[in-house]
Design a protein around this motif. Structure first.
Motif, PDB file in Angstrom:
ATOM      1  N   THR A  18      61.695  50.012 147.364  1.00 58.34           N
ATOM      2  CA  THR A  18      60.481  50.458 146.684  1.00 58.34           C
ATOM      3  C   THR A  18      60.762  50.646 145.192  1.00 58.34           C
ATOM      4  O   THR A  18      61.793  51.202 144.821  1.00 58.34           O
ATOM      5  N   ALA A  35      55.258  51.585 142.774  1.00 64.81           N
ATOM      6  CA  ALA A  35      54.844  50.415 143.553  1.00 64.81           C
ATOM      7  C   ALA A  35      53.429  49.946 143.209  1.00 64.81           C
ATOM      8  O   ALA A  35      53.118  48.756 143.290  1.00 64.81           O
ATOM      9  N   TYR A  36      52.563  50.884 142.804  1.00 66.40           N
ATOM     10  CA  TYR A  36      51.172  50.505 142.532  1.00 66.40           C
ATOM     11  C   TYR A  36      50.961  49.981 141.118  1.00 66.40           C
ATOM     12  O   TYR A  36      49.861  49.560 140.774  1.00 66.40           O
ATOM     13  N   LEU A  37      51.991  50.062 140.288  1.00 65.07           N
ATOM     14  CA  LEU A  37      51.864  49.558 138.915  1.00 65.07           C
ATOM     15  C   LEU A  37      53.036  48.639 138.597  1.00 65.07           C
ATOM     16  O   LEU A  37      53.964  49.018 137.886  1.00 65.07           O
ATOM     17  N   PRO A  38      53.015  47.421 139.135  1.00 66.60           N
ATOM     18  CA  PRO A  38      54.166  46.527 138.967  1.00 66.60           C
ATOM     19  C   PRO A  38      54.428  46.139 137.513  1.00 66.60           C
ATOM     20  O   PRO A  38      55.535  45.736 137.182  1.00 66.60           O
ATOM     21  N   PHE A  52      53.270  59.508 142.656  1.00 63.96           N
ATOM     22  CA  PHE A  52      52.918  58.093 142.535  1.00 63.96           C
ATOM     23  C   PHE A  52      52.227  57.824 141.193  1.00 63.96           C
ATOM     24  O   PHE A  52      51.252  58.504 140.854  1.00 63.96           O
ATOM     25  N   ALA A  53      52.727  56.822 140.478  1.00 67.99           N
ATOM     26  CA  ALA A  53      52.059  56.394 139.246  1.00 67.99           C
ATOM     27  C   ALA A  53      50.811  55.608 139.645  1.00 67.99           C
ATOM     28  O   ALA A  53      50.891  54.641 140.405  1.00 67.99           O
ATOM     29  N   ILE A  54      49.645  56.059 139.152  1.00 69.09           N
ATOM     30  CA  ILE A  54      48.380  55.441 139.576  1.00 69.09           C
ATOM     31  C   ILE A  54      47.756  54.616 138.473  1.00 69.09           C
ATOM     32  O   ILE A  54      47.190  53.563 138.716  1.00 69.09           O
ATOM     33  N   SER A  55      47.828  55.118 137.224  1.00 72.19           N
ATOM     34  CA  SER A  55      47.293  54.259 136.171  1.00 72.19           C
ATOM     35  C   SER A  55      48.148  54.366 134.923  1.00 72.19           C
ATOM     36  O   SER A  55      48.758  55.397 134.637  1.00 72.19           O
TER      37      SER A  55
END
Ligand code: SF4
Lengths: 89, 370
Positions: A18, A35-38, A52-55
């Motif tokens: 991850t 994972a949500y911001l490649p 978690f990094a979202i934006s």
């Protein structure tokens, strides 16, 4: 739980497959899942929720918004001055 | 801190407030949906610098507050089992169930661990193959990407000893429920910026049109909140009703597509009971059938529990904006953050806790306007 502040990505690594990063929140470093911001890179600012990094924080629009506030502030100052002067005459 | 302190500038906040005062000609009621925004409004005294005509109605967007008591009771039951390590966000520990709270269960020997990220619970599961690890997966759209990823990874990594107690809620159906209530007074919404950072705001166009209300995506810092309010008032004064994004540095129209894809893989939409409010159709997420093996409710068979709420608590009315916290008889008397009767007095995002912690014991009008 929904409150989150922007942090700066300091480094990126891999954990059990991850994509993870170390993110600096004003001196406090946390390990965060990227994972949500490649596309997130070292040096970028990001908003993080429960690990978690979202934006990715868009620095241009941050500056643009601040500029709008600045202009509004100046406008208010001028108007206040006009009101003060008007009151004296 | 960069991109934080700039949005807390006191002079600019006063300038924005004075601008808002100038453009406001009539009384307006605006709801901030998110409990995080309620706290920021009260903590920063924004409610006190707004013109008298503007009433901020506090919404139901406190995940801890609306998690149904039946789920809290199930959590208490599961967390009491000797074979279980129960992992939860810290805010949930003091939320009263029918008889006790997680904190009490912990005091009585329950192995309850506060985690910052759901991934921490996965790590605990890997470290303790002989124990059952249960993660309390609650929240709005904001925490869903993290919770969904943890469950997804547990399946991918074949973690047999991991399951989740899921109780997820969604903002748009709550807005609909509020607008459909006969006694509704809300004329415009500040949409929760961080919910929108995940989901985007394309779903709000329909709501704005259907109910003829402005919806402005808003951040959490003082200047963000004032800017959200300013834009809402401008629309209301002009008789307009559309969706605007006042939190552009963080939110895009479509949100985070990857996060939405993982959520859709793990969760499906379901009816959900909101504590103090009741069931709202299609207002939550539950685990999909393909993830049934990771469903703690199935693994531990806890569907027979009887629940009971204290009669005196009016958290439901608070959450729907029908009363302000200090209008509850028990506020600051029987009910304080140390002796909470309802979840709204516990959570860092609950309106009752905000009013208690920042000294709003009497109606604002008496306090500042004599
Ligand atoms: S003050 Fe306490 S009893 Fe009253 S509504 Fe809030 S949580 Fe419930």
């Amino acid at each position: 739980m929904c409150l989150a502040v922007p942090g700066r990505v300091e480094s990126i690594f891999n954990d059990h497959g991850t994509r993870m990063g170390r993110v600096n929140f004003g001196g406090v470093i946390k390990e965060v899942c990227l994972a949500y911001l490649p596309d997130l890179e070292v040096g970028d600012y990001t908003i993080v929720h429960v690990g978690f990094a979202i934006s990715k924080l868009d620095e241009d629009s941050a500056l643009k918004t601040l500029q709008t506030f600045e202009e509004l502030g100046l406008l208010e100052d001028e108007l206040q001055e006009m009101r003060d002067l008007g009151g004296e005459s | 801190m960069k991109y934080l302190n700039e949005f807390r500038n006191g002079d600019q906040a006063r300038a924005l407030a004075s601008h808002i005062r100038k453009i406001t000609t009539r009384p307006w009621s605006i709801m901030e949906v998110c409990g995080g925004q309620t706290h920021s409004l009260i903590r920063n005294g924004i409610d006190q610098i707004l013109p008298q005509e503007i009433e901020m109605i506090h919404g139901p967007g406190c995940p801890v507050c609306v998690t149904p008591i039946s789920i809290i009771d199930k959590a208490l039951e599961i967390a009491s089992r000797p074979d279980v390590i129960f992992c939860s966000f810290g805010d949930m520990l003091r939320v009263p169930g029918s008889r006790e709270d997680l904190f009490r269960v912990k005091g009585n020997g329950g192995d309850i661990r506060v985690v910052y990220s759901p991934l921490d619970a996965l790590q605990i599961a890997r470290n303790h193959p002989d124990r059952q690890i249960v993660f309390f997966a609650i929240g709005f759209e904001t925490t869903a990407p993290a919770n969904a990823m943890a469950i997804h990874l547990a399946k991918q990594q074949g973690l047999q000893n991991f399951s989740a107690l899921v109780s997820h809620v969604l903002v748009p159906p709550a807005i609909e429920a509020i607008m459909n209530a006969p006694e509704n007074r809300v004329q415009g919404f500040l949409a929760a910026g961080h919910v929108c950072s995940v989901m985007g705001y394309q779903d709000y166009h329909l709501l704005s049109k259907r109910y003829g209300i402005p919806i402005v995506v808003t951040g959490f810092e003082p200047l963000d909140l004032l800017e959200g309010i300013r834009r809402t008032i401008e629309q209301l004064e002009r008789g307009e009703a559309r969706v605007e994004n006042a939190y552009e540095r963080v939110v895009t129209e479509h949100g985070n597509e990857r996060a939405k894809a993982t959520i859709a893989e793990v969760f499906e939409v379901s009816d959900r009971n909101w504590r103090g409010i009741g069931t709202i159709p299609k207002s939550g997420w539950r685990l999909r059938e393909s993830y049934a093996d990771f469903d703690a409710e199935k693994r531990f068979n806890v569907s027979h529990l009887q629940t009971s709420e204290p009669k005196i608590c009016r958290a439901g009315d608070v959450l729907q904006g029908k009363i302000k916290p200090h209008q509850c008889e028990a506020f600051g008397k029987e009910c304080t953050p140390r002796t909470p009767l309802g979840a709204t007095m516990v959570s860092s995002e609950g309106a009752c806790a905000a009013y208690f912690n920042y000294g709003r014991f009497v109606p604002l009008k008496e306090l500042v306007r004599g």
